[in-house]
Design a protein around this motif. Structure first.
Motif, PDB file in Angstrom:
ATOM      1  N   GLN A   1     -12.768   0.400   3.803  1.00 50.50           N
ATOM      2  CA  GLN A   1     -11.727   0.630   2.811  1.00 50.50           C
ATOM      3  C   GLN A   1     -11.082  -0.699   2.423  1.00 50.50           C
ATOM      4  O   GLN A   1     -11.042  -1.650   3.212  1.00 50.50           O
ATOM      5  CB  GLN A   1     -10.654   1.579   3.372  1.00 50.50           C
ATOM      6  N   ASP A   2     -10.549  -0.771   1.194  1.00 51.05           N
ATOM      7  CA  ASP A   2      -9.850  -1.976   0.759  1.00 51.05           C
ATOM      8  C   ASP A   2      -8.663  -2.253   1.680  1.00 51.05           C
ATOM      9  O   ASP A   2      -7.855  -1.356   1.962  1.00 51.05           O
ATOM     10  CB  ASP A   2      -9.337  -1.812  -0.672  1.00 51.05           C
TER      11      ASP A   2
ATOM     12  N   LYS B   1     -12.538  -5.807   2.818  1.00 53.49           N
ATOM     13  CA  LYS B   1     -12.589  -4.442   3.327  1.00 53.49           C
ATOM     14  C   LYS B   1     -12.205  -4.442   4.805  1.00 53.49           C
ATOM     15  O   LYS B   1     -12.399  -5.421   5.523  1.00 53.49           O
ATOM     16  CB  LYS B   1     -14.003  -3.865   3.194  1.00 53.49           C
TER      17      LYS B   1
ATOM     18  N   THR C   1      -4.888  -1.949  -1.041  1.00 59.60           N
ATOM     19  CA  THR C   1      -5.242  -1.012  -2.108  1.00 59.60           C
ATOM     20  C   THR C   1      -4.486  -1.292  -3.393  1.00 59.60           C
ATOM     21  O   THR C   1      -4.969  -0.989  -4.482  1.00 59.60           O
ATOM     22  CB  THR C   1      -4.965   0.433  -1.645  1.00 59.60           C
TER      23      THR C   1
ATOM     24  N   ASN D   1       0.814  -1.228   0.000  1.00 59.37           N
ATOM     25  CA  ASN D   1       0.000   0.000   0.000  1.00 59.37           C
ATOM     26  C   ASN D   1       0.843   1.271   0.000  1.00 59.37           C
ATOM     27  O   ASN D   1       0.317   2.361  -0.237  1.00 59.37           O
ATOM     28  CB  ASN D   1      -0.937   0.019   1.210  1.00 59.37           C
TER      29      ASN D   1
END
Length: 547
Positions: free
Chosen positions: A356-357, A351, A360, A297
């Motif tokens: 949120q992922d 999630k 990402t 990320n």
């Protein structure tokens, strides 16, 4: 953001006339054609400064002063050709990642000179004062944190803002006790620039994606990792993940597993069941997976997974099929990605609690495979005294670089030798025993007994207090206990005279660990300890000639 190293500096003199080298107290952040205001957004780190100053900005200019600080010369006073556009106040101030007492004020200023119309500056001058708290006072506290006295020579090479609220200074200490004199300002700047670590050379060890720092206990292995990984490369609170291996460590405690957790129940159930939470099973990531996610990320940042005492756990059991990922290609990615099991695959594709992922950057689970990214570094420590606890097989060893940390005299943060003493008087004048002299002597004895360096003591095996003294309580509970329980009992007593004592009646006894305490076991028996240390310091091999 790097700043000119002569813009925030202290403790120096320039011999050349009309070349004072006075600090500028500000950094220019952009000059556009036609006198327009402009911020150089390509400048590394400037965006964080801008966002942070906006987040911490104030509007009560009535409490911002610049004439209340005493002891400033004319060259340190405010510039009259600048307009103050905005100011920001930071309550969380750090120098070299250490917290500083005090607050610090920064200002945006627009220049109104003919040569640089509308050029913008970030000002961090000593004279800025908010609600009675001056930058000068905080800079004095900063010097204390750096170990400097009032005459010390030091400078700031960079400033940054983290989390939009923490103001960080990167400082270099030239001389912690006295000011420095230079022939001219160019000479000063050249010498100071040579003191700044070359950032291009810093990550030589960083290129080693997996390495184990090994050596005797107390040699500073963890400190070495902290300096190379955290101080130079990564943010400890966000991009460094730690774990310690032990005999009960396994794959689930290293990677992650489903565990029972508490979750608030829906409102419609509360009235019926009369409860606020319920037990559910959810996947809980551990150190490896946390570091893995952070690295994917944050592809532009270095992420470190630190494993303390790697040989105290069964590495084959803990790593499992992750072992295959340790082979890296030339770019630093895993050469042989592995299939993620269903639990890992579902978690990485899912999630988080905020919707949120989790991952990402989906390259981290591309084709449902795990692949270590090039910015993920796995570094570990290993005490050679514990190397037989869980032997590491040769196939595992080959995937790691090995860095031996030698026993040597400790140094402080400024590179000066530490002169620690043991709180034991060795002669009639009351001289205390040097900790380093003791280490050298006891390690010679250990080497003679064991024919190995594995059981020897490093300088930081135990720590001195703020006055540089290792108390008798600390020495006995740490050092003597280790010698009796981990060294002498395993290898025997080569020289019996070291381990015997004579009481007041002239009777001779074997020296045991309890003998280092009084009858109640509450206080150290300083007489017995002193006698033992004197024997250690005068010890010679049986085949050595006496003086």
């Amino acid at each position: 953001m790097k700043i000119d190293i002569t813009s925030l500096c202290f403790g120096f003199k320039i011999e050349k006339k009309n070349d004072s080298g006075t600090a500028a107290w500000a950094t220019s952040i952009g000059q556009a054609p036609k006198g327009l205001c402009y911020i150089d957004t390509n400048r590394e780190g400037l965006d964080e400064i801008v966002y942070g100053m906006m987040y911490k900005s104030h509007s009560d200019f009535g409490n911002l002063k610049d004439r209340d600080v005493e002891g400033l010369d004319k060259k340190e006073e405010p510039r009259g050709d600048r307009e103050r556009m905005m100011f920001s106040v930071f309550e969380d101030v750090y120098v070299n990642n250490k917290k500083v007492d005090g607050i610090y004020t920064l200002t945006y200023e627009r220049e109104d000179s003919l040569s640089h119309k509308n050029r913008l500056h970030i000002c961090y001058a000593k004279y800025l004062t908010y609600n009675g708290h001056s930058n000068k006072e905080t800079l004095a506290e900063m010097a204390k944190v750096l170990g400097c006295n009032t005459d010390a020579c030091w400078f700031v090479s960079a400033i940054s803002i983290k989390y939009q609220k923490e103001l960080h200074f990167s400082a270099i200490v030239v001389n912690p006790t006295k000011s420095m004199t230079y022939s001219d300002s160019k000479t000063r700047k050249k010498e100071w620039e040579a003191l700044i670590p070359n950032e291009n050379n810093i990550p030589k060890e960083k290129e080693k994606h997996q390495q184990i720092f090994y050596g005797a206990p107390g040699t500073g292995k963890s400190h070495k990792i902290k300096y190379n990984a955290i101080v130079k490369n990564a943010d400890e609170r966000q991009l460094v993940f730690r774990t310690t291996f032990h005999p009960d460590s396994d794959y689930s405690t290293f990677v992650g597993a489903y565990k029972p957790t508490m979750k608030p129940v829906a409102d419609k159930y509360k009235a019926v069941a009369g409860k606020d939470e319920e037990i559910i099973y959810s996947f809980v990531p551990q150190a490896f997976l946390q570091a893995y996610i952070a690295a994917w990320n944050n592809p532009e940042e270095s992420v470190f997974l630190i494993i303390e005492e790697i040989n105290r756990g069964n590495c084959a059991q803990i790593f499992g099929d992750l072992f295959q990922l340790l082979d890296r290609d030339k770019e630093g990615f895993s050469e042989y990605p592995i299939m993620a099991d269903n639990d890992l695959k579902n978690y990485l594709n899912g999630k988080d609690e905020f919707g949120q992922d989790v991952l990402t950057n989906k390259d981290g689970i591309k084709e449902n495979k795990l692949n270590l990214p090039k910015n993920l570094y796995i570094w570990a420590t290993m005490n050679t005294s514990d190397q037989s606890l869980f032997p590491i097989d040769s196939a595992f060893k080959r995937r790691w670089e090995w860095k031996y940390i030698k026993i040597k005299k400790g140094k402080d943060e400024n590179g000066n030798d530490l002169d620690w003493k043991i709180d034991v008087k060795m002669d009639e004048n009351g001289a205390l025993l040097s900790w380093w002299n003791f280490i050298e002597k006891i390690n010679t004895i250990i080497a003679s007994m064991t024919s190995s360096a594995d059981k020897q003591l490093g300088f930081f095996f135990c720590l001195a207090n703020a006055d540089g003294i290792i108390t008798t309580e600390t020495f006995v509970s740490k050092v003597i206990f280790y010698l009796w329980n981990d060294v002498f009992k395993d290898y025997g007593f080569e020289d019996a005279s070291l381990f015997r004592y004579t009481d007041k009646d002239g009777k001779e006894y074997d020296l045991t660990f309890p003998d280092f305490y009084d009858e109640d076991g509450e206080k150290v028996n300083t007489e017995r300890l002193t006698d033992f240390l004197k024997k250690v310091m005068s010890w010679k091999k049986n085949n050595e000639e006496s003086n």
